[in-house]
Design a protein around this motif. Structure first.
Motif, PDB file in Angstrom:
ATOM      1  N   ILE A 176     -23.156 -96.802 -69.812  1.00 10.19           N
ATOM      2  CA  ILE A 176     -23.436 -97.859 -68.831  1.00 10.19           C
ATOM      3  C   ILE A 176     -24.248 -99.018 -69.414  1.00 10.19           C
ATOM      4  O   ILE A 176     -23.991-100.180 -69.134  1.00 10.19           O
ATOM      5  CB  ILE A 176     -24.138 -97.286 -67.585  1.00 10.19           C
ATOM      6  N   LEU A 177     -25.227 -98.689 -70.279  1.00 14.83           N
ATOM      7  CA  LEU A 177     -26.094 -99.757 -70.740  1.00 14.83           C
ATOM      8  C   LEU A 177     -25.461-100.579 -71.864  1.00 14.83           C
ATOM      9  O   LEU A 177     -25.878-101.693 -72.128  1.00 14.83           O
ATOM     10  CB  LEU A 177     -27.442 -99.191 -71.204  1.00 14.83           C
ATOM     11  N   ALA A 178     -24.441-100.002 -72.499  1.00 12.06           N
ATOM     12  CA  ALA A 178     -23.808-100.729 -73.596  1.00 12.06           C
ATOM     13  C   ALA A 178     -22.989-101.901 -73.092  1.00 12.06           C
ATOM     14  O   ALA A 178     -22.953-102.953 -73.713  1.00 12.06           O
ATOM     15  CB  ALA A 178     -22.914 -99.791 -74.386  1.00 12.06           C
ATOM     16  N   SER A 179     -22.327-101.709 -71.989  1.00 12.03           N
ATOM     17  CA  SER A 179     -21.519-102.809 -71.456  1.00 12.03           C
ATOM     18  C   SER A 179     -21.761-102.924 -69.956  1.00 12.03           C
ATOM     19  O   SER A 179     -20.895-102.603 -69.155  1.00 12.03           O
ATOM     20  CB  SER A 179     -20.046-102.565 -71.727  1.00 12.03           C
ATOM     21  N   PRO A 180     -22.976-103.298 -69.578  1.00 13.85           N
ATOM     22  CA  PRO A 180     -23.292-103.328 -68.155  1.00 13.85           C
ATOM     23  C   PRO A 180     -22.380-104.258 -67.368  1.00 13.85           C
ATOM     24  O   PRO A 180     -22.141-104.050 -66.190  1.00 13.85           O
ATOM     25  CB  PRO A 180     -24.741-103.821 -68.122  1.00 13.85           C
ATOM     26  N   LEU A 201     -45.391 -86.827 -75.866  1.00 15.04           N
ATOM     27  CA  LEU A 201     -44.524 -86.974 -77.056  1.00 15.04           C
ATOM     28  C   LEU A 201     -43.137 -86.394 -76.809  1.00 15.04           C
ATOM     29  O   LEU A 201     -42.120 -87.042 -77.075  1.00 15.04           O
ATOM     30  CB  LEU A 201     -45.174 -86.318 -78.279  1.00 15.04           C
ATOM     31  N   ILE A 202     -43.124 -85.154 -76.262  1.00 12.88           N
ATOM     32  CA  ILE A 202     -41.820 -84.514 -75.987  1.00 12.88           C
ATOM     33  C   ILE A 202     -41.022 -85.359 -74.996  1.00 12.88           C
ATOM     34  O   ILE A 202     -39.830 -85.613 -75.181  1.00 12.88           O
ATOM     35  CB  ILE A 202     -42.009 -83.068 -75.456  1.00 12.88           C
ATOM     36  N   PHE A 203     -41.728 -85.818 -73.955  1.00 16.28           N
ATOM     37  CA  PHE A 203     -41.058 -86.618 -72.929  1.00 16.28           C
ATOM     38  C   PHE A 203     -40.478 -87.914 -73.521  1.00 16.28           C
ATOM     39  O   PHE A 203     -39.301 -88.241 -73.314  1.00 16.28           O
ATOM     40  CB  PHE A 203     -42.038 -86.937 -71.794  1.00 16.28           C
ATOM     41  N   LEU A 204     -41.315 -88.621 -74.291  1.00 13.94           N
ATOM     42  CA  LEU A 204     -40.858 -89.897 -74.860  1.00 13.94           C
ATOM     43  C   LEU A 204     -39.711 -89.696 -75.853  1.00 13.94           C
ATOM     44  O   LEU A 204     -38.751 -90.464 -75.856  1.00 13.94           O
ATOM     45  CB  LEU A 204     -42.021 -90.639 -75.533  1.00 13.94           C
ATOM     46  N   ILE A 205     -39.812 -88.639 -76.672  1.00 13.21           N
ATOM     47  CA  ILE A 205     -38.726 -88.383 -77.640  1.00 13.21           C
ATOM     48  C   ILE A 205     -37.430 -88.043 -76.901  1.00 13.21           C
ATOM     49  O   ILE A 205     -36.363 -88.580 -77.200  1.00 13.21           O
ATOM     50  CB  ILE A 205     -39.132 -87.251 -78.625  1.00 13.21           C
ATOM     51  N   SER A 206     -37.555 -87.168 -75.856  1.00 11.50           N
ATOM     52  CA  SER A 206     -36.338 -86.778 -75.127  1.00 11.50           C
ATOM     53  C   SER A 206     -35.742 -87.979 -74.387  1.00 11.50           C
ATOM     54  O   SER A 206     -34.529 -88.152 -74.350  1.00 11.50           O
ATOM     55  CB  SER A 206     -36.634 -85.636 -74.161  1.00 11.50           C
ATOM     56  N   VAL A 207     -36.604 -88.816 -73.808  1.00 12.73           N
ATOM     57  CA  VAL A 207     -36.110 -90.025 -73.116  1.00 12.73           C
ATOM     58  C   VAL A 207     -35.439 -90.951 -74.123  1.00 12.73           C
ATOM     59  O   VAL A 207     -34.379 -91.533 -73.850  1.00 12.73           O
ATOM     60  CB  VAL A 207     -37.260 -90.750 -72.376  1.00 12.73           C
ATOM     61  N   GLY A 208     -36.060 -91.057 -75.299  1.00 11.72           N
ATOM     62  CA  GLY A 208     -35.496 -91.927 -76.343  1.00 11.72           C
ATOM     63  C   GLY A 208     -34.099 -91.464 -76.745  1.00 11.72           C
ATOM     64  O   GLY A 208     -33.165 -92.266 -76.794  1.00 11.72           O
ATOM     65  N   ILE A 209     -33.958 -90.141 -76.975  1.00 11.15           N
ATOM     66  CA  ILE A 209     -32.639 -89.605 -77.382  1.00 11.15           C
ATOM     67  C   ILE A 209     -31.631 -89.772 -76.233  1.00 11.15           C
ATOM     68  O   ILE A 209     -30.514 -90.248 -76.424  1.00 11.15           O
ATOM     69  CB  ILE A 209     -32.764 -88.116 -77.795  1.00 11.15           C
ATOM     70  N   SER A 210     -32.076 -89.415 -75.013  1.00 12.72           N
ATOM     71  CA  SER A 210     -31.177 -89.525 -73.861  1.00 12.72           C
ATOM     72  C   SER A 210     -30.756 -90.970 -73.627  1.00 12.72           C
ATOM     73  O   SER A 210     -29.595 -91.255 -73.337  1.00 12.72           O
ATOM     74  CB  SER A 210     -31.871 -88.974 -72.619  1.00 12.72           C
ATOM     75  N   SER A 211     -31.718 -91.893 -73.764  1.00 16.07           N
ATOM     76  CA  SER A 211     -31.416 -93.322 -73.560  1.00 16.07           C
ATOM     77  C   SER A 211     -30.440 -93.814 -74.611  1.00 16.07           C
ATOM     78  O   SER A 211     -29.590 -94.656 -74.338  1.00 16.07           O
ATOM     79  CB  SER A 211     -32.686 -94.156 -73.611  1.00 16.07           C
ATOM     80  N   PHE A 212     -30.585 -93.271 -75.838  1.00 16.60           N
ATOM     81  CA  PHE A 212     -29.674 -93.680 -76.913  1.00 16.60           C
ATOM     82  C   PHE A 212     -28.235 -93.318 -76.548  1.00 16.60           C
ATOM     83  O   PHE A 212     -27.322 -94.123 -76.663  1.00 16.60           O
ATOM     84  CB  PHE A 212     -30.077 -93.012 -78.231  1.00 16.60           C
ATOM     85  N   TYR A 213     -28.050 -92.079 -76.038  1.00 20.74           N
ATOM     86  CA  TYR A 213     -26.702 -91.672 -75.628  1.00 20.74           C
ATOM     87  C   TYR A 213     -26.248 -92.449 -74.395  1.00 20.74           C
ATOM     88  O   TYR A 213     -25.096 -92.853 -74.290  1.00 20.74           O
ATOM     89  CB  TYR A 213     -26.660 -90.160 -75.365  1.00 20.74           C
ATOM     90  N   ALA A 214     -27.195 -92.636 -73.454  1.00 21.34           N
ATOM     91  CA  ALA A 214     -26.847 -93.379 -72.235  1.00 21.34           C
ATOM     92  C   ALA A 214     -26.434 -94.805 -72.580  1.00 21.34           C
ATOM     93  O   ALA A 214     -25.564 -95.388 -71.939  1.00 21.34           O
ATOM     94  CB  ALA A 214     -28.023 -93.394 -71.276  1.00 21.34           C
TER      95      ALA A 214
END
Lengths: 134, 269
Positions: free
Chosen positions: B36-40, B19-32
């Motif tokens: 880069i991912l917004a305009s690849p 849960l902690i891992f998925l939540i942290s990945v989710g938040i980090s991915s949102f910022y990421a």
């Protein structure tokens, strides 16, 4: 485990291993085309096939029903090992195929996330064995 | 402690970790995703190439800009490139970029062998050399994210249009003077070639009259610029009258050696 608990447990397993993954991948993937999310020329493709989820998830569900219906610990332990084997097969498919690609005319983004299913697989197996009253 | 208790404890520990891992990945991915991912498409843009010639290679240069706003780093990042001209593979390779957190600029320099770039042109006839060189650049950014639990592959395609290898070629009107036993004939040859062909080349010519070889002239030639040289021949004086009366039967055959390729530029009358 009472009959009611067994039914609840089986329903919970079928939701976890059949219904939710099938729905997620059906919604995400343009190649399946039930509810494609692709917008503005962007195509979303998943390498997971809902048919494979059903094919690999059904033995998990059947073995879990058997596991839930046994009362004796020895029978439950054997059924747990059988179900674990099917769970490994089921998750092995996700570990191998867990990727999603998003593409348009001049770029494509692929994300492979299979490794995360190793943790979920470990959790599912531990969770299964924890239901046996050793 | 009973086995069941240990298993239950393990189950909840695993559940909390996931849960902690998925939540942290989710938040980090949102910022990421805001980088880069917004305009690849623009994240690994292939527009704005600069060129540099060095040691028989053309270097395609551009700045790679990656913005990773997430708190997990992009690990073991690599940039793969493939440059093709039609169906010909010009060059391919991989550049290691390392771990990336935050904003990241790196000057990329892709070496393209001139022989690979124009080699296949030089086996064609001269008209092919007068066409622009259209290259396609395939870039693939590969990286791992969040302790290698995710693999990211981002691809982009760019186009580069280089000027034709041969920009201008002309054989001018001859000048001649007659001495006691020979006629000295000189033809001005002007050749302008693309900047990426910058090298010293050899030109070989044959002067013919009525299908009889009257002379050879070989010279060195600077490519990659506009260059004029004089092709000089000494023809026996006995040909003076016949050449004057049949000047349309005078022809010059021209070959040029570019790198390892011998190119026939044609017969000029």
């Amino acid at each position: 485990m009472s009959n009611q608990d067994a039914i609840k447990s089986s329903i919970s397993q079928s939701i976890k291993f059949l219904i939710i993954p099938t729905l997620i991948y059906s919604i995400l993937s343009d190649n399946i085309g039930i509810f494609p999310l692709g917008l503005n020329g962007i195509v979303v493709k998943s390498s997971i096939e809902p048919l494979m989820i059903l094919l690999l998830g059904t033995p998990v569900l059947i073995s879990h029903i058997a596991f839930s219906s046994f009362d004796r610990n020895k029978s439950k332990l054997i059924a747990a090992f059988v179900e674990s084997a099917f769970l490994i097969l089921y998750f092995f498919y996700f570990i191998q195929q867990g990727s999603i690609s998003i593409s348009s005319n001049n770029f494509s983004l692929s994300i492979y996330y299979g490794e995360i299913f190793m943790l979920i697989m470990a959790l599912s197996i531990v969770s299964l064995f924890s239901k046996i009253d050793f | 402690m009973k086995i069941a208790k240990v298993l239950k404890l393990t189950k909840y520990t695993l559940l909390i970790i996931i849960l902690i891992f998925l939540i942290s990945v989710g938040i980090s991915s949102f910022y990421a995703s805001q980088g880069i991912l917004a305009s690849p498409d623009s994240a690994i843009s292939v527009t704005g190439f600069n060129y540099e010639i060095s040691n028989g290679s053309l270097f395609l240069k551009f700045d790679l800009h990656i913005l990773n706003k997430g708190f997990y780093s992009l690990q073991n990042s690599r940039l793969q490139y493939f440059i093709v001209n039609g169906s010909s593979n010009i060059t391919s390779g991989k550049i290691y970029l390392g771990n990336i957190v935050g904003e990241f600029y790196i000057p990329i320099s892709i070496p393209v062998s001139i022989i690979n770039l124009v080699g296949h042109f030089l086996t064609y006839n001269i008209s092919q050399l007068e066409n622009p060189v259209n290259l396609r650049v395939y870039l693939k950014f590969l990286s791992y994210y969040a302790f290698n639990f995710f693999t990211i592959s981002l691809s982009s395609i760019g186009k580069i249009k280089l000027p034709p290898p041969l920009l201008y070629f002309n054989l001018g009107k001859p000048q001649y003077n007659i001495n006691n036993s020979y006629i000295n004939i000189e033809f001005p040859l002007t050749i302008d070639t693309a900047f990426y062909l910058k090298t010293t080349s050899i030109i070989k010519t044959i002067l013919q009259f009525n299908n009889t070889i009257l002379g050879y002239y070989n010279a060195t030639l600077e490519l990659g610029t506009n260059y004029t040289l004089w092709l000089k021949y000494n023809v026996p004086i006995s040909y003076e009258n016949s050449m004057a009366n049949n000047y349309n039967k005078i022809s010059i055959l021209v070959w040029i050696y570019i790198y390892d390729f011998k190119l026939y530029l044609g017969e000029f009358k």
